[in-house]
Design an enzyme around this catalytic site. Structure first.
Site, mmCIF file in Angstrom:
data_model
loop_
_atom_site.group_PDB
_atom_site.id
_atom_site.type_symbol
_atom_site.label_atom_id
_atom_site.label_comp_id
_atom_site.label_asym_id
_atom_site.label_seq_id
_atom_site.Cartn_x
_atom_site.Cartn_y
_atom_site.Cartn_z
ATOM 1 N N SER A 1 30.302 -45.325 -4.858
ATOM 2 C CA SER A 1 29.930 -45.352 -6.279
ATOM 3 C C SER A 1 30.750 -46.401 -7.025
ATOM 4 O O SER A 1 31.852 -46.773 -6.598
ATOM 5 C CB SER A 1 30.172 -43.989 -6.929
HETATM 6 N N1 SAH Z 1 31.435 -40.465 -3.569
HETATM 7 C C1 SAH Z 1 31.039 -41.245 -2.431
HETATM 8 C C2 SAH Z 1 29.547 -41.429 -2.547
HETATM 9 C C3 SAH Z 1 28.899 -41.897 -1.313
HETATM 10 S S1 SAH Z 1 27.137 -42.084 -1.501
HETATM 11 C C4 SAH Z 1 31.764 -42.573 -2.497
HETATM 12 O O1 SAH Z 1 31.910 -43.098 -3.602
HETATM 13 O O2 SAH Z 1 32.196 -43.094 -1.470
HETATM 14 C C5 SAH Z 1 26.588 -40.425 -1.241
HETATM 15 C C6 SAH Z 1 26.959 -39.850 0.073
HETATM 16 O O3 SAH Z 1 26.296 -38.593 0.198
HETATM 17 C C7 SAH Z 1 26.527 -40.685 1.264
HETATM 18 O O4 SAH Z 1 27.669 -40.991 2.010
HETATM 19 C C8 SAH Z 1 25.570 -39.773 2.033
HETATM 20 O O5 SAH Z 1 25.681 -39.941 3.414
HETATM 21 C C9 SAH Z 1 26.020 -38.397 1.568
HETATM 22 N N2 SAH Z 1 25.023 -37.329 1.674
HETATM 23 C C10 SAH Z 1 23.710 -37.347 1.337
HETATM 24 N N3 SAH Z 1 23.131 -36.159 1.612
HETATM 25 C C11 SAH Z 1 24.105 -35.362 2.134
HETATM 26 C C12 SAH Z 1 24.137 -34.027 2.623
HETATM 27 N N4 SAH Z 1 23.059 -33.236 2.649
HETATM 28 N N5 SAH Z 1 25.304 -33.534 3.076
HETATM 29 C C13 SAH Z 1 26.430 -34.305 3.090
HETATM 30 N N6 SAH Z 1 26.464 -35.584 2.667
HETATM 31 C C14 SAH Z 1 25.318 -36.111 2.180
#
Ligand code: SAH
Length: 285
Positions: A120
């Site tokens: 993000s």
């Molecule tokens: N806060 C993180 C955001 C990563 S993007 C950062 O800034 O690094 C969102 C993340 O949610 C992705 O890594 C994706 O793989 C994860 N995600 C999506 N659906 C999910 C689920 N059902 N369970 C666990 N992780 C999930």
């Protein structure tokens, strides 16, 4: 010890066996250039980063930010960081450790991290930390769903300190592994070693009941609706910040009142990757 536990055995084809070719991706942020259909995800990630590199090289000549401290100062000027507590934690956890090599770490933009996911933008990390800060006091418990790079999980761990717990749940095992190696290089390394901070492979829609209830829950991916398990695992008096929606999304702030009733308000419009199944996220990847 950082626990890495998989709850997905047999659900989908192992990641290493997945096809690596794909058609040009629809990226969440239109800033990304189109990728070639024959390139591997890693080539594409590298090409996005080269794009950012060219972009920031142009920006640098106009005096862009090249230190973590500079980024924090910029976020304070924008008003995304309002408290000294959030400024301090974002200064202490160096974003560069969590951003893929070649990507400009201090640009206020989301960056691709592979697997159709992004880290993000710094202003969103700051916004979520500000919204949750009263629920991240020393000794409290925090859950970070869709922990991705582990950046926010590390920030949560520093805030709750050695007597609290910060738990990350991410469904891509490779991202869990790389988040753990980034955290090991960061100011949160000792908290990981002591078990205050842990990152797990799992379906975040189910939360992480082992350490529930939580004072703070952050969801880093957009859910079609608030997952009931997360509401259940929120402590009375606790707060959850979660993007809700599909194309149009709102960042919702969910407060569980001391009597167990729920109050919800929308903070702002946002654009996150979806909170979904592993198979759906990796479709076409
Ligand atoms: N806060 C993180 C955001 C990563 S993007 C950062 O800034 O690094 C969102 C993340 O949610 C992705 O890594 C994706 O793989 C994860 N995600 C999506 N659906 C999910 C689920 N059902 N369970 C666990 N992780 C999930």
């Amino acid at each position: 010890m950082a626990a890495v536990a998989s709850r997905f055995a047999g659900l989908c084809a192992p990641l290493k066996n997945r096809r690596r070719e794909r058609t040009p991706g629809v990226f969440i942020h239109s800033l990304f250039p189109p990728a070639s259909s024959s390139s591997s995800p890693y080539t594409k990630l590298a090409s996005h980063c080269q794009f950012f590199h060219r972009f920031t090289t142009r920006m640098e000549s106009r005096g862009s930010i090249d230190t973590n401290e500079g980024l924090v100062e910029q976020l304070k000027q924008y008003g995304a960081i309002q408290s000294s507590k959030v400024a301090e934690v974002m200064k202490t956890i160096n974003r560069a450790l969590f951003v893929p090599e070649g990507c400009p770490a201090y640009l206020d933009s989301p960056m691709p991290i592979g697997y159709n996911a992004t880290i993000s933008a710094p202003h969103m990390h700051a916004t979520c930390l500000e919204l949750l800060k009263e629920h991240l006091q020393p000794g409290m418990r925090a859950l970070d769903i869709g922990s991705g790079t582990g950046y926010l999980t590390a920030c949560f761990a520093l805030m709750v300190g050695p007597h609290g717990h910060a738990v990350g749940v991410e469904h891509i095992p490779e991202l869990v592994a790389s988040s753990i190696s980034s955290i090991k290089q960061s100011a949160a390394a000792s908290l990981l070693k002591d078990g205050v901070l842990s990152v797990h492979v799992g379906d975040g829609r189910l939360g992480w009941p082992e350490l529930a209830p939580y004072d703070a829950i952050h969801v880093g991916a957009a859910a079609p609706e608030i997952p009931p398990a997360l509401l259940e695992q929120l402590k009375p008096g606790g707060r959850m910040v979660i993007p809700v929606g599909s194309y149009f999304q709102d960042l919702k702030v969910v407060d569980k009142n001391p009597d167990g009733s729920i109050s919800i308000h929308s903070e702002t419009s946002v654009r996150y990757v979806p909170l979904t199944s592993l198979c759906t996220q990796l479709q076409g990847y």
